[in-house]
Write a protein that holds these residues in place. Structure first.
Motif, PDB file in Angstrom:
ATOM      1  N   ARG A  92      51.482 -25.048  -6.895  1.00 39.04           N
ATOM      2  CA  ARG A  92      51.449 -24.673  -5.477  1.00 39.04           C
ATOM      3  C   ARG A  92      52.570 -23.709  -5.120  1.00 39.04           C
ATOM      4  O   ARG A  92      52.367 -22.749  -4.370  1.00 39.04           O
ATOM      5  CB  ARG A  92      51.536 -25.927  -4.603  1.00 39.04           C
ATOM      6  N   ILE A  93      53.771 -23.961  -5.633  1.00 36.35           N
ATOM      7  CA  ILE A  93      54.901 -23.071  -5.349  1.00 36.35           C
ATOM      8  C   ILE A  93      54.624 -21.666  -5.866  1.00 36.35           C
ATOM      9  O   ILE A  93      54.861 -20.670  -5.182  1.00 36.35           O
ATOM     10  CB  ILE A  93      56.197 -23.643  -5.951  1.00 36.35           C
ATOM     11  N   ALA A  94      54.088 -21.594  -7.092  1.00 39.34           N
ATOM     12  CA  ALA A  94      53.790 -20.284  -7.677  1.00 39.34           C
ATOM     13  C   ALA A  94      52.706 -19.562  -6.887  1.00 39.34           C
ATOM     14  O   ALA A  94      52.787 -18.348  -6.633  1.00 39.34           O
ATOM     15  CB  ALA A  94      53.366 -20.450  -9.131  1.00 39.34           C
ATOM     16  N   LYS A  95      51.676 -20.297  -6.473  1.00 38.22           N
ATOM     17  CA  LYS A  95      50.546 -19.686  -5.760  1.00 38.22           C
ATOM     18  C   LYS A  95      50.930 -19.254  -4.349  1.00 38.22           C
ATOM     19  O   LYS A  95      50.538 -18.183  -3.878  1.00 38.22           O
ATOM     20  CB  LYS A  95      49.386 -20.671  -5.701  1.00 38.22           C
ATOM     21  N   SER A  96      51.722 -20.075  -3.661  1.00 35.89           N
ATOM     22  CA  SER A  96      52.073 -19.788  -2.260  1.00 35.89           C
ATOM     23  C   SER A  96      53.190 -18.768  -2.127  1.00 35.89           C
ATOM     24  O   SER A  96      53.338 -18.133  -1.082  1.00 35.89           O
ATOM     25  CB  SER A  96      52.497 -21.081  -1.564  1.00 35.89           C
ATOM     26  N   GLY A  97      54.009 -18.632  -3.191  1.00 34.07           N
ATOM     27  CA  GLY A  97      55.141 -17.724  -3.110  1.00 34.07           C
ATOM     28  C   GLY A  97      56.301 -18.269  -2.297  1.00 34.07           C
ATOM     29  O   GLY A  97      57.193 -17.515  -1.899  1.00 34.07           O
ATOM     30  N   MET A  98      56.324 -19.581  -2.045  1.00 36.58           N
ATOM     31  CA  MET A  98      57.422 -20.152  -1.250  1.00 36.58           C
ATOM     32  C   MET A  98      58.745 -20.137  -2.027  1.00 36.58           C
ATOM     33  O   MET A  98      59.816 -20.317  -1.449  1.00 36.58           O
ATOM     34  CB  MET A  98      57.088 -21.581  -0.795  1.00 36.58           C
ATOM     35  N   GLU A 107      43.586 -29.399 -21.180  1.00 39.20           N
ATOM     36  CA  GLU A 107      43.905 -29.155 -19.779  1.00 39.20           C
ATOM     37  C   GLU A 107      45.411 -28.942 -19.582  1.00 39.20           C
ATOM     38  O   GLU A 107      45.842 -28.074 -18.826  1.00 39.20           O
ATOM     39  CB  GLU A 107      43.436 -30.330 -18.907  1.00 39.20           C
ATOM     40  N   THR A 108      46.204 -29.749 -20.291  1.00 37.56           N
ATOM     41  CA  THR A 108      47.655 -29.612 -20.179  1.00 37.56           C
ATOM     42  C   THR A 108      48.124 -28.274 -20.737  1.00 37.56           C
ATOM     43  O   THR A 108      48.945 -27.583 -20.117  1.00 37.56           O
ATOM     44  CB  THR A 108      48.357 -30.761 -20.920  1.00 37.56           C
ATOM     45  N   LYS A 109      47.606 -27.898 -21.910  1.00 35.31           N
ATOM     46  CA  LYS A 109      47.989 -26.611 -22.494  1.00 35.31           C
ATOM     47  C   LYS A 109      47.560 -25.450 -21.597  1.00 35.31           C
ATOM     48  O   LYS A 109      48.290 -24.466 -21.452  1.00 35.31           O
ATOM     49  CB  LYS A 109      47.380 -26.474 -23.883  1.00 35.31           C
ATOM     50  N   LYS A 110      46.387 -25.575 -20.998  1.00 42.29           N
ATOM     51  CA  LYS A 110      45.897 -24.534 -20.094  1.00 42.29           C
ATOM     52  C   LYS A 110      46.817 -24.402 -18.889  1.00 42.29           C
ATOM     53  O   LYS A 110      47.148 -23.293 -18.452  1.00 42.29           O
ATOM     54  CB  LYS A 110      44.474 -24.869 -19.643  1.00 42.29           C
ATOM     55  N   ALA A 111      47.261 -25.551 -18.348  1.00 44.04           N
ATOM     56  CA  ALA A 111      48.181 -25.535 -17.205  1.00 44.04           C
ATOM     57  C   ALA A 111      49.515 -24.913 -17.596  1.00 44.04           C
ATOM     58  O   ALA A 111      50.120 -24.156 -16.826  1.00 44.04           O
ATOM     59  CB  ALA A 111      48.392 -26.951 -16.678  1.00 44.04           C
ATOM     60  N   ALA A 112      50.005 -25.203 -18.797  1.00 46.21           N
ATOM     61  CA  ALA A 112      51.275 -24.647 -19.266  1.00 46.21           C
ATOM     62  C   ALA A 112      51.184 -23.138 -19.435  1.00 46.21           C
ATOM     63  O   ALA A 112      52.087 -22.393 -19.024  1.00 46.21           O
ATOM     64  CB  ALA A 112      51.683 -25.295 -20.587  1.00 46.21           C
ATOM     65  N   ILE A 113      50.087 -22.672 -20.033  1.00 49.40           N
ATOM     66  CA  ILE A 113      49.900 -21.231 -20.231  1.00 49.40           C
ATOM     67  C   ILE A 113      49.784 -20.523 -18.886  1.00 49.40           C
ATOM     68  O   ILE A 113      50.326 -19.423 -18.695  1.00 49.40           O
ATOM     69  CB  ILE A 113      48.661 -20.985 -21.117  1.00 49.40           C
ATOM     70  N   LYS A 114      49.093 -21.148 -17.939  1.00 52.58           N
ATOM     71  CA  LYS A 114      48.982 -20.578 -16.593  1.00 52.58           C
ATOM     72  C   LYS A 114      50.350 -20.486 -15.931  1.00 52.58           C
ATOM     73  O   LYS A 114      50.691 -19.485 -15.287  1.00 52.58           O
ATOM     74  CB  LYS A 114      48.042 -21.445 -15.749  1.00 52.58           C
ATOM     75  N   PHE A 115      51.148 -21.534 -16.102  1.00 46.61           N
ATOM     76  CA  PHE A 115      52.506 -21.556 -15.528  1.00 46.61           C
ATOM     77  C   PHE A 115      53.369 -20.442 -16.110  1.00 46.61           C
ATOM     78  O   PHE A 115      54.200 -19.847 -15.424  1.00 46.61           O
ATOM     79  CB  PHE A 115      53.142 -22.924 -15.785  1.00 46.61           C
ATOM     80  N   LEU A 116      53.164 -20.149 -17.384  1.00 44.81           N
ATOM     81  CA  LEU A 116      53.975 -19.144 -18.065  1.00 44.81           C
ATOM     82  C   LEU A 116      53.621 -17.708 -17.671  1.00 44.81           C
ATOM     83  O   LEU A 116      54.395 -16.792 -17.935  1.00 44.81           O
ATOM     84  CB  LEU A 116      53.836 -19.302 -19.587  1.00 44.81           C
ATOM     85  N   GLU A 117      52.459 -17.526 -17.050  1.00 48.75           N
ATOM     86  CA  GLU A 117      52.071 -16.182 -16.633  1.00 48.75           C
ATOM     87  C   GLU A 117      53.091 -15.647 -15.629  1.00 48.75           C
ATOM     88  O   GLU A 117      53.358 -16.272 -14.607  1.00 48.75           O
ATOM     89  CB  GLU A 117      50.674 -16.193 -16.000  1.00 48.75           C
TER      90      GLU A 117
END
Length: 377
Positions: free
Chosen positions: A30-36, A93-103
Motif C-alpha cells: 500500500r505504501i509503495a502504491k499510494s506514494g505516501m 505467491e510470496t516470491k511474486k510479492a517479493a519480486i513486485k516489492f523489488l521493482e
C-alpha cells in the motif's frame, strides 16, 4: 508518519523482517502504491569490531552486509527475497510479492550517503578522536535512554586512537549499570564498551542518512541524545561566538494517543492506521509552511485525529526535538575553514554536517521512548 508530508522509509534486514512478521506484505504494497512514503532498502548495518589482545581490547568501526554463507553468497535482492520466504513461506505467491516489492526499490549502502572516500566509518573514527564529545555522548545516551539512571560526574568514558583501533579508558561500572537497568526496566542489556561505541557509530550513520535525504529522524531516546550532542558539538567548533547556542528545543504533546502500541498489539489493524495517515495528508501542507512550535504541532495532531478511532485509544505523550539553530551567528555560514575555533580544524564529519545545515537541512527528531520503568504497587 502522521506528521510528515515527505516520508523516507529506510528499511534494513531487521526492520523489513519485523514488518513482514507482524503485518505481512500489505503495508509495503500500500505504501509503495499510494506514494505516501519513498522506500529504500539499506543493505548494510553499523557495527563495531572488538579484538582482545590480552587485557587490552581494540575497537574499530565498520559496516556489515549480510550476504549469505561462505559457500553461498547472495545478492542484496536475493537477501530481500529470502526475508519474504523465510517469514511468509516459500510459495509462488510470496516470491511474486517479493519480486513486485523489488521493482524500482533503491538498494543502498550507508556509505552511498556520504562522499568521504573511506565511508561513514571514517567519520565515526574522527568523532572518537574528540574525547569530550565521546564522554558526553555516552553519558547523555545512558541517562536519556534510561531515565532514573544517573551517571556520577566523576565517571569518564574516553577513547584513545592506536594503529590497531581505539582503546577505551573508563571507570564506568558497566556490569553494575547493566544489572540496575535490568532491575528497573526489566530489560536484559549487557553494556560493554563496544556496545556504547556502536551507539555512537549508529547515531553518526543515522545522521548521515538524515542529511542525505534532507529529512528529520524517528529514533530512540538514546540515539537522539547522541545526535543532539554531536550536532551541538559540531556547531560549537564551527561557531566563533558560541556562548548562547541552543540548537534543539524539546516539545511535548501531552494529549496524544498510543497509536503505535495499538497497531503493534493488533488492537488496531494496519489498514486503519494507514487510512489515518492518508486522511491527515490534507493538513500536512499547511504544517510545512509554519514554524513548528509545540502549540502548532499539538493543534495539527488534534485536527488530524479528530473524530477518528485514535481518540478512543489510551493517552500518550509525544516528544519532538526541533532543531532551531538558535544562537547561530552569520559567521556560521561562511565557507568551511573561516569559522574555526582556537585553531581547531573542521573535521570530515563536521564538514559533511555543516554543508547539509548550510543547505537547509535541520536534524530534528521524533523521539520514541521504548524503555519505560516497570511500575508496581
Amino acid at each position: 508518519m502522521i506528521f510528515y508530508s515527505k516520508i523516507s522509509l529506510i528499511l534494513d534486514q531487521a526492520s523489513l523482517r519485523s514488518i513482514l512478521s507482524n503485518f505481512g506484505t500489505y503495508p509495503l504494497e500500500r505504501i509503495a502504491k499510494s506514494g505516501m512514503a519513498n522506500i529504500t532498502y539499506i543493505k548494510t548495518i553499523p557495527a563495531v569490531q572488538t579484538n582482545d589482545h590480552g587485557p587490552i581490547a581494540y575497537h574499530d568501526f565498520g559496516l556489515i552486509e549480510l550476504a549469505g554463507y561462505l559457500k553461498e553468497r547472495y545478492t542484496p535482492k536475493q537477501v530481500v527475497i529470502n526475508q519474504f520466504t523465510d517469514v511468509l513461506g516459500n510459495t509462488k505467491e510470496t516470491k511474486k510479492a517479493a519480486i513486485k516489492f523489488l521493482e524500482n526499490l533503491p538498494i543502498k549502502s550507508i556509505d552511498d550517503c556520504v562522499s568521504h572516500p573511506q565511508g561513514v566509518s571514517a567519520l565515526s573514527r574522527k568523532d572518537c578522536e574528540d574525547q569530550a564529545y565521546v564522554n558526553e555522548a555516552v553519558r547523555n545516551s545512558i541517562e536519556s535512554g534510561f531515565p532514573g539512571i544517573k551517571i556520577p560526574r566523576s565517571w569518564h568514558f574516553l577513547t584513545h586512537a592506536t594503529d590497531q583501533g581505539f582503546i577505551v579508558e573508563t571507570n564506568y561500572d558497566l556490569k553494575k549499570l547493566s544489572e540496575k537497568i535490568k532491575e528497573i526496566y526489566q530489560h536484559p542489556l549487557d553494556l560493554t564498551s563496544g556496545y556504547l561505541l556502536n551507539l555512537i557509530h549508529t547515531a553518526t550513520c543515522d545522521l548521515v542518512m538524515s542529511g542525505h535525504y534532507a529529512a528529520e529522524i524517528a529514533t530512540s531516546s538514546s540515539l537522539a541524545a547522541i545526535m543532539k550532542t554531536k550536532m551541538e558539538s559540531t556547531v560549537r567548533r564551527r561557531e566563533i561566538n558560541h556562548g548562547n547556542i541552543s540548537l534543539f528545543q524539546d516539545h511535548i504533546i501531552g494529549n496524544a494517543h498510543a497509536i503505535r502500541e495499538a497497531v503493534n498489539t493488533k488492537r488496531i489493524n494496519i489498514k486503519d492506521a494507514l487510512d489515518l495517515v492518508e486522511s491527515a495528508s490534507r493538513f500536512k501542507g499547511w504544517l510545512n509552511t509554519v514554524h513548528p512550535d509545540a502549540k502548532i504541532i499539538q493543534e495539527y495532531y488534534k485536527e488530524a485525529t479528530k473524530s477518528s478511532w485514535a481518540e478512543k485509544l489510551p493517552g500518550k505523550s509525544l516528544r519532538f526535538a526541533i532543531c532551531t539553530m538558535a544562537g547561530i551567528t552569520s559567521e556560521f555560514f561562511l565557507p568551511a575553514g573561516l569559522g574555526t575555533v582556537s585553531g581547531i580544524a573542521i573535521g570530515a564529519a563536521d564538514s559533511f554536517f555543516l554543508d547539509k545545515l548550510a543547505k537547509g537541512w535541520r536534524p530534528s527528531q521524533f523521539i520514541e521512548n521504548t524503555m519505560k520503568p516497570l511500575i508496581s504497587d
